[in-house]
Design a protein around this motif. Structure first.
Motif, PDB file in Angstrom:
ATOM      1  N   SER A  84       0.767  -1.138   0.085  1.00 27.38           N
ATOM      2  CA  SER A  84      -0.157   0.102  -0.221  1.00 27.38           C
ATOM      3  C   SER A  84       0.804   1.265  -0.067  1.00 27.38           C
ATOM      4  CB  SER A  84      -0.882   0.057   1.192  1.00 27.38           C
ATOM      5  OG  SER A  84      -0.303   0.182   2.481  1.00 27.38           O
ATOM      6  N   VAL A  85       2.319   1.267  -0.032  1.00 26.33           N
ATOM      7  CA  VAL A  85       3.015   2.467   0.007  1.00 26.33           C
ATOM      8  C   VAL A  85       2.828   3.490  -0.893  1.00 26.33           C
ATOM      9  CG1 VAL A  85       4.785   1.241   1.707  1.00 26.33           C
ATOM     10  CG2 VAL A  85       4.864   1.040  -0.895  1.00 26.33           C
ATOM     11  N   GLY A  86       2.603   3.035  -2.152  1.00 26.77           N
ATOM     12  CA  GLY A  86       2.360   3.879  -3.252  1.00 26.77           C
ATOM     13  C   GLY A  86       1.098   4.586  -2.973  1.00 26.77           C
ATOM     14  N   SER A  87       0.291   4.013  -2.613  1.00 30.43           N
ATOM     15  CA  SER A  87      -1.193   4.732  -2.363  1.00 30.43           C
ATOM     16  C   SER A  87      -1.196   5.609  -1.191  1.00 30.43           C
ATOM     17  CB  SER A  87      -2.385   3.749  -2.210  1.00 30.43           C
ATOM     18  OG  SER A  87      -2.430   3.100  -3.450  1.00 30.43           O
ATOM     19  N   VAL A  88      -0.285   5.251  -0.302  1.00 28.32           N
ATOM     20  CA  VAL A  88      -0.214   6.019   0.962  1.00 28.32           C
ATOM     21  C   VAL A  88       0.641   7.333   0.624  1.00 28.32           C
ATOM     22  CG1 VAL A  88       0.773   6.114   3.178  1.00 28.32           C
ATOM     23  CG2 VAL A  88      -0.494   4.356   2.711  1.00 28.32           C
ATOM     24  N   MET A  89       1.609   7.106  -0.344  1.00 28.69           N
ATOM     25  CA  MET A  89       2.364   8.321  -0.589  1.00 28.69           C
ATOM     26  C   MET A  89       1.127   9.118  -1.288  1.00 28.69           C
ATOM     27  SD  MET A  89       5.790   6.723  -2.446  1.00 28.69           S
ATOM     28  CE  MET A  89       6.314   8.247  -3.240  1.00 28.69           C
ATOM     29  N   SER A  90       0.348   8.763  -2.123  1.00 25.68           N
ATOM     30  CA  SER A  90      -0.470   9.889  -2.954  1.00 25.68           C
ATOM     31  C   SER A  90      -1.507  10.257  -1.866  1.00 25.68           C
ATOM     32  CB  SER A  90      -1.345   8.521  -3.842  1.00 25.68           C
ATOM     33  OG  SER A  90      -2.489   9.440  -4.465  1.00 25.68           O
ATOM     34  N   LEU A  91      -2.035   9.533  -1.006  1.00 27.59           N
ATOM     35  CA  LEU A  91      -3.004  10.045   0.021  1.00 27.59           C
ATOM     36  C   LEU A  91      -2.390  11.180   0.732  1.00 27.59           C
ATOM     37  CD1 LEU A  91      -5.462   9.760   1.653  1.00 27.59           C
ATOM     38  CD2 LEU A  91      -4.765   8.019   2.972  1.00 27.59           C
ATOM     39  N   GLY A  93       0.153  13.210  -0.154  1.00 23.58           N
ATOM     40  CA  GLY A  93       0.341  14.379  -0.957  1.00 23.58           C
ATOM     41  C   GLY A  93      -1.117  15.028  -1.028  1.00 23.58           C
ATOM     42  N   GLY A  94      -2.145  14.321  -1.376  1.00 22.38           N
ATOM     43  CA  GLY A  94      -3.574  14.879  -1.423  1.00 22.38           C
ATOM     44  C   GLY A  94      -3.916  15.647  -0.060  1.00 22.38           C
ATOM     45  N   ALA A 121       0.205  17.109   8.979  1.00 22.22           N
ATOM     46  CA  ALA A 121      -1.066  16.432   8.806  1.00 22.22           C
ATOM     47  C   ALA A 121      -1.209  15.235   7.656  1.00 22.22           C
ATOM     48  CB  ALA A 121      -2.026  17.155   8.343  1.00 22.22           C
ATOM     49  N   GLY A 122      -0.239  15.245   6.565  1.00 17.92           N
ATOM     50  CA  GLY A 122      -0.079  14.399   5.614  1.00 17.92           C
ATOM     51  C   GLY A 122       0.626  13.161   6.137  1.00 17.92           C
ATOM     52  N   ILE A 123       1.688  13.430   6.761  1.00 21.22           N
ATOM     53  CA  ILE A 123       2.707  12.508   7.521  1.00 21.22           C
ATOM     54  C   ILE A 123       1.904  11.694   8.571  1.00 21.22           C
ATOM     55  CG2 ILE A 123       4.654  12.025   8.876  1.00 21.22           C
ATOM     56  CD1 ILE A 123       6.153  14.062   7.175  1.00 21.22           C
ATOM     57  N   LEU A 124       1.224  12.450   9.363  1.00 16.49           N
ATOM     58  CA  LEU A 124       0.257  11.797  10.432  1.00 16.49           C
ATOM     59  C   LEU A 124      -0.674  10.759   9.932  1.00 16.49           C
ATOM     60  CD1 LEU A 124      -0.167  11.871  13.516  1.00 16.49           C
ATOM     61  CD2 LEU A 124      -2.064  13.746  13.043  1.00 16.49           C
ATOM     62  N   THR A 252       5.555  14.901  -3.939  1.00 17.05           N
ATOM     63  CA  THR A 252       4.529  16.014  -4.063  1.00 17.05           C
ATOM     64  C   THR A 252       5.031  17.235  -4.390  1.00 17.05           C
ATOM     65  OG1 THR A 252       2.970  14.888  -2.759  1.00 17.05           O
ATOM     66  CG2 THR A 252       2.469  17.093  -3.186  1.00 17.05           C
ATOM     67  N   ALA A 253       6.262  17.544  -3.542  1.00 25.24           N
ATOM     68  CA  ALA A 253       6.821  18.926  -3.653  1.00 25.24           C
ATOM     69  C   ALA A 253       7.609  18.840  -5.060  1.00 25.24           C
ATOM     70  CB  ALA A 253       7.966  18.953  -2.642  1.00 25.24           C
ATOM     71  N   ARG A 254       7.943  17.835  -5.498  1.00 21.70           N
ATOM     72  CA  ARG A 254       8.799  17.657  -6.700  1.00 21.70           C
ATOM     73  C   ARG A 254       7.962  18.576  -7.825  1.00 21.70           C
ATOM     74  NH1 ARG A 254      13.306  14.535  -7.436  1.00 21.70           N
ATOM     75  NH2 ARG A 254      13.530  12.836  -6.021  1.00 21.70           N
ATOM     76  N   ILE A 255       6.707  18.134  -7.801  1.00 18.72           N
ATOM     77  CA  ILE A 255       5.615  18.406  -9.035  1.00 18.72           C
ATOM     78  C   ILE A 255       4.687  19.784  -8.508  1.00 18.72           C
ATOM     79  CG2 ILE A 255       5.731  16.676 -10.442  1.00 18.72           C
ATOM     80  CD1 ILE A 255       2.990  15.804  -9.101  1.00 18.72           C
TER      81      ILE A 255
END
Length: 354
Positions: A84-91, A93-94, A121-124, A252-255
């Motif tokens: 799930s790590v890829g989806s968690v990255m997306s979440l 960033g959102g 909040a994102g990391i939490l 997320t910060a890259r783009i």
């Protein structure tokens, strides 16, 4: 011959050999293309920042290296992977961009709330995702791949809901800097280095690493010895979620935007492959963090090489999957036993002939 056997038995032999092999392919490619033989290793300073293919590998591989830290601990403790790590990255960033821009806003040049609130909040949320996965694995005894499959499918969808299915742009310099440069060095390289160093120090100077390996080798024996196997596995998944959150923030910060459809896409494959390529057994137990980090940058070097050879981004995962299959086969017990028997047979035949 005995020195060669000792060399091949070293824990870092596989990741280092793989990295050297990829570099050798780049050298051959450069020579065939008419470029300088060691063009891959050339680093230049242009407009005050570092450039070069090697810098690109270190920069673009930062997210995978961060994910590899958490994935290594999860694999070691639970003998399973967190897909799930890829989806968690997306979440992550959102959540971050939605808070920084303000709910319903898609393009801002100033924050709706402080930067640390959005990132925190994102990391939490990412840590909460790790807690959820860990609870299912450690306390509900659900197989890791099945347990993490829930957020693999739902995490990205939740991120889309937070952003109203739109790309949210945060065009503020302080946020963009997380994915850009600090002086001449790309910021993601520094963040990845900090994560790896902190993880290495914690595992080196505390008993956590020993506890994780103990649980991974024998969960029941660890419980008898007084360790709470469930809590250690839970902690590993929370750490994995934390790493996914940090990697998601960098991506997320890259783009400078929350493109929840694409952030972290297929990154779970790279993270798992990094662990396997690092010489770690996917069956749990002892782990080698250094090997996983080398494996992570090797994966990025492979990706960069594939693109240089004209392989499209859509085709690249096929080649990575082949590498995963080869590594898993090499690590399989029947294969190891086969080569051990062959080596023993040759030793006996050599003794008889002598």
């Amino acid at each position: 011959m005995s020195n060669l056997k000792k060399l091949t038995k070293m824990r870092l032999f596989l990741p280092i050999f793989s990295m050297i092999l990829v570099m050798a392919i780049n050298v051959v490619y450069d020579i065939a293309s008419g470029n300088a033989p060691f063009n891959f290793f050339t680093i230049s300073l242009n407009n005050g920042v570092l450039y070069g293919r090697l810098i690109d590998v270190l920069n673009r591989g930062s997210e995978v290296a961060i994910l590899a830290v958490g994935m290594t601990l999860v694999v070691s403790a639970s003998a399973g992977t967190d897909i799930s790590v890829g989806s968690v990255m997306s979440l992550t960033g959102g959540m971050c961009c939605m808070l920084l821009a303000g709910y319903g806003v898609t393009n801002v040049s100033e924050y709706a709330m402080p930067l640390w609130v959005g990132i925190g909040a994102g990391i939490l949320v990412a840590c909460a995702c790790g807690l959820f996965n860990g609870f299912l694995v450690a306390y509900m005894n659900i197989q890791p791949m099945v347990a993490t499959l829930i957020l693999w499918s739902a995490g990205r969808a939740i991120g889309l809901l937070l952003c109203n299915s739109q790309i949210v742009y945060v065009r503020v310099e302080s946020f963009q800097k997380i994915g850009a440069y600090v002086g001449a060095i790309p910021t993601p390289i520094l963040i990845a280095a900090a994560v790896v160093i902190i993880a290495a120090l914690v595992l080196r100077f505390t008993a956590l690493g020993t506890y994780i390996q103990s649980v991974g080798i024998n969960k029941k024996a660890s419980r008898i010895a007084g360790l709470s196997s469930a809590k250690i596995i839970l902690l590993c998944y929370v750490i994995c979620g934390l790493c996914a959150g940090i990697a998601g923030t960098v991506a997320t910060a890259r783009i400078y935007s929350a493109d929840t459809n694409n952030i972290g896409l297929n990154m779970e494959l790279d993270a798992i492959l990094s662990v396997a390529l690092g010489g770690n057994s996917l069956g749990g137990g002892k782990f080698n963090l250094a090997g996983s980090i080398i494996g992570a940058y090797t994966i990025q070097a492979i990706t960069t090489t594939l693109y240089a050879l004209g392989v499209s981004s859509a085709q690249a995962p096929v080649f990575k999957a082949i590498v995963v299959i080869l590594i898993v086969v090499i690590q399989a017990e029947p294969v190891k036993e086969f080569f051990k028997k062959r080596a023993a047979k040759k030793t006996v035949e050599g003794g008889v002939q002598a």
